[in-house]
Motif scaffolding. Structure first.
Motif, PDB file in Angstrom:
ATOM      1  N   HIS A 145     -11.620  32.360 -36.590  1.00 27.97           N
ATOM      2  CA  HIS A 145     -11.496  31.169 -37.378  1.00 27.97           C
ATOM      3  C   HIS A 145     -10.327  30.548 -37.215  1.00 27.97           C
ATOM      4  N   VAL A 146     -10.143  29.425 -36.759  1.00 30.71           N
ATOM      5  CA  VAL A 146      -8.925  28.648 -36.404  1.00 30.71           C
ATOM      6  C   VAL A 146      -8.330  27.966 -37.499  1.00 30.71           C
ATOM      7  N   SER A 177     -14.470  30.871 -27.493  1.00 31.82           N
ATOM      8  CA  SER A 177     -14.461  30.310 -26.180  1.00 31.82           C
ATOM      9  C   SER A 177     -14.798  31.607 -25.215  1.00 31.82           C
ATOM     10  N   ALA A 178     -14.570  32.930 -25.558  1.00 30.24           N
ATOM     11  CA  ALA A 178     -15.039  33.952 -24.972  1.00 30.24           C
ATOM     12  C   ALA A 178     -16.694  34.187 -24.520  1.00 30.24           C
ATOM     13  N   ARG A 189      -8.871  27.776 -22.179  1.00 31.47           N
ATOM     14  CA  ARG A 189      -9.911  26.763 -22.849  1.00 31.47           C
ATOM     15  C   ARG A 189      -9.938  27.064 -24.280  1.00 31.47           C
ATOM     16  N   GLY A 190      -9.708  28.232 -24.819  1.00 34.47           N
ATOM     17  CA  GLY A 190      -9.771  28.441 -26.422  1.00 34.47           C
ATOM     18  C   GLY A 190      -8.615  28.000 -26.929  1.00 34.47           C
ATOM     19  N   GLU A 191      -7.471  28.345 -26.238  1.00 36.47           N
ATOM     20  CA  GLU A 191      -6.074  27.798 -26.677  1.00 36.47           C
ATOM     21  C   GLU A 191      -5.993  26.278 -26.700  1.00 36.47           C
ATOM     22  N   PHE A 238      -5.847  21.807 -30.394  1.00 33.98           N
ATOM     23  CA  PHE A 238      -6.388  20.422 -30.790  1.00 33.98           C
ATOM     24  C   PHE A 238      -6.745  20.445 -32.235  1.00 33.98           C
ATOM     25  N   VAL A 239      -7.270  21.709 -32.861  1.00 36.08           N
ATOM     26  CA  VAL A 239      -7.554  21.898 -34.460  1.00 36.08           C
ATOM     27  C   VAL A 239      -6.272  21.841 -35.080  1.00 36.08           C
ATOM     28  N   LEU A 240      -5.181  22.386 -34.796  1.00 34.30           N
ATOM     29  CA  LEU A 240      -3.986  22.679 -35.673  1.00 34.30           C
ATOM     30  C   LEU A 240      -3.303  21.358 -35.319  1.00 34.30           C
ATOM     31  N   ASP A 241      -3.423  20.863 -34.298  1.00 36.81           N
ATOM     32  CA  ASP A 241      -2.517  19.434 -34.182  1.00 36.81           C
ATOM     33  C   ASP A 241      -2.995  17.992 -34.630  1.00 36.81           C
TER      34      ASP A 241
END
Length: 457
Positions: free
Chosen positions: A300-301, A313-314, A446-448, A453-456
């Motif tokens: 959960h981001v 992403s895994a 990819r996950g990072e 993107f979500v956080l920024d």
């Protein structure tokens, strides 16, 4: 000795360091012509990196290089791997975990349980910590947990003391010649066990259940669909361990931080392995209740404007993505795509079409057209079946649920479109069902990118 290390990735680097520390002469053989290496290492780089290997005393392959390729056949007697070296030299009991999905989570949860005890516990292998990087630290009083991939297992001639076999479904068919070879590689984890060892086996999967006939070890079963006589199962939403006639409840579905039915199986397997190794029930209960899971696995981001964003992403094959999709009942926007692994998307497409809470699918990368075509075909097939069923009942067919398929030109565009489409109460799920190598170095990168993107934004 003069040792060749085939591949200079994470495991290859650790192997080179391991042998240098022993005073051996080491040459790195890698297809990357521009690879920068320290002066302590010899180099055989570029397109001919697999030539003249007979001049070495020992050849250590990295997992990404199959032992079955033709270039390695003349030197098979000299060929080994980091996994083989580790199993030959490790002085303490090894717990190995394999399966198509869930092995990293299971290994990490088991580590969280056993680390509460008095023994020192090492965690490594396919999870990202090379086993040779800590081999020299291990003593006979320790425990080692290894996440083991098919690449690491396929030529292994020893098995761990405790082998955990999760469900096996098609994957890595771009590496293995067929599904049968993939399954056989996985089954090596139990093939060389003795009567003094233990196998923890997911009996809900036919391929993993077959391992019970291949091992001489005590078999403990894991199931989410039925009770078992020796192992772990779910009874009225309670996680239950049964060891002979003695049963214990160690948790419930509503009292864990791990999402999804697939994670229930991971919990059961880790608990059964921990009990086998003598872990107290309270240690199992505590870890099951508090374990948060791993990055890039249904992570959960953030929640933004009522929308929950999950980084999975895994999930690099369709089966793991199906498990992720099934973890939510709220409206879902799913982001799929990446590079292919030789597997079919038919089952994933059918799942997407059948689940009414999936409102949008955004596809990107090398496989975007193939995934889109599979979903469109599944939608047509489902519609035809609905029409035929309605005709038999002389009724009007139920209209299909609205499903939007969008092809993005880039991964950044895919993320942006998903965010634009999301409404309060929705889940945005990055669960690509593909490898990442068309755009990224690995699934972590990819996950990072998704997390940032979500956080920024």
């Amino acid at each position: 000795m003069h040792i060749a290390i085939l591949g200079h990735g994470i495991e290859g680097k650790a192997a080179a360091e391991y042998f240098l520390a022993k005073g051996e002469e080491v040459t790195v053989c890698d297809s990357n012509q521009g690879l920068s290496l320290p002066k302590t290492l010899g180099a055989q780089l570029g397109p001919d990196y697999l030539k003249n290997l007979e001049r070495f005393d020992l050849v250590v392959r990295s997992p990404g290089i199959s032992p079955n390729i033709k270039e390695l056949q003349p030197i098979r007697s000299k060929l080994t791997s980091a996994t083989k070296i580790f199993f030959d030299a490790c002085p303490c009991p090894v717990i190995g975990v394999t399966g198509t999905k869930g092995k990293g989570t299971t290994a990490s949860l088991l580590h969280a349980i056993l680390s509460q005890g008095e023994k020192r516990v090492f965690l490594g292998g396919n999870i990202g910590v090379p086993m040779l990087s800590f081999l020299n630290q291990v003593t006979k009083s320790d425990l080692v947990i290894l996440e083991l991939s098919s690449f690491q297992l396929m030529d292994l001639q020893k098995s761990p003391h405790v082998a955990v076999v999760l469900g096996i479904t098609p994957d890595h068919l771009d590496y293995h010649k067929d599904f049968e070879e993939y399954v056989a590689a996985k089954q090596n984890i139990v093939r060389h066990q003795t009567k003094n060892d233990v196998a923890i086996i997911d009996v809900d999967s036919a391929e993993s259940a077959a391992c019970a006939k291949l091992t001489s070890a005590r078999v403990r079963e894991v199931s989410t669909t039925k009770s078992v006589r020796d192992g772990a199962f779910v009874k009225v939403d309670s996680f239950t361990l049964l060891d002979g006639n003695e049963g214990s409840i160690f948790g419930t579905r509503g009292n864990t931080r791990l999402l999804g039915e697939h994670n229930v199986k991971n919990i059961l397997a880790a608990a059964a392995a921990a009990q086998t190794l003598g872990a107290p029930l309270q240690h199992i209960q505590s870890a099951v209740q508090n374990f948060k899971g791993l990055p890039h696995r249904l992570e959960h981001v953030a929640r933004k404007e009522g929308v929950d964003f999950y980084n999975d992403s895994a999930s690099t094959n369709p089966e793991t993505t199906i498990a992720a999709i099934r973890s939510f009942k709220r409206p879902e926007i799913i982001i799929l795509g990446g590079s292919g692994k030789g597997v079919s998307f038919a089952s994933l497409a059918a799942e997407v079409v059948e689940r009414e809470n999936v409102k949008s699918v955004i596809v990107f990368g090398e496989m975007r057209q193939e995934i889109s075509a599979a979903i469109e075909k599944a939608a047509i097939e489902e519609r035809m079946q609905a029409i035929k069923a309605a005709a038999k009942k002389k009724e009007e067919p139920i209209p299909p649920h609205k499903l939007e398929i969008i092809q993005a030109e880039s991964v950044a565009e895919a993320f942006m479109v998903a965010k634009m489409l999301a409404q309060e109460g929705d889940v945005v799920l990055l669960s690509p069902a593909c490898a990442s190598f068309d755009m990224f170095s690995n699934y972590i990168e990819r996950g990072e990118m998704f997390r940032n993107f979500v956080l920024d934004t």
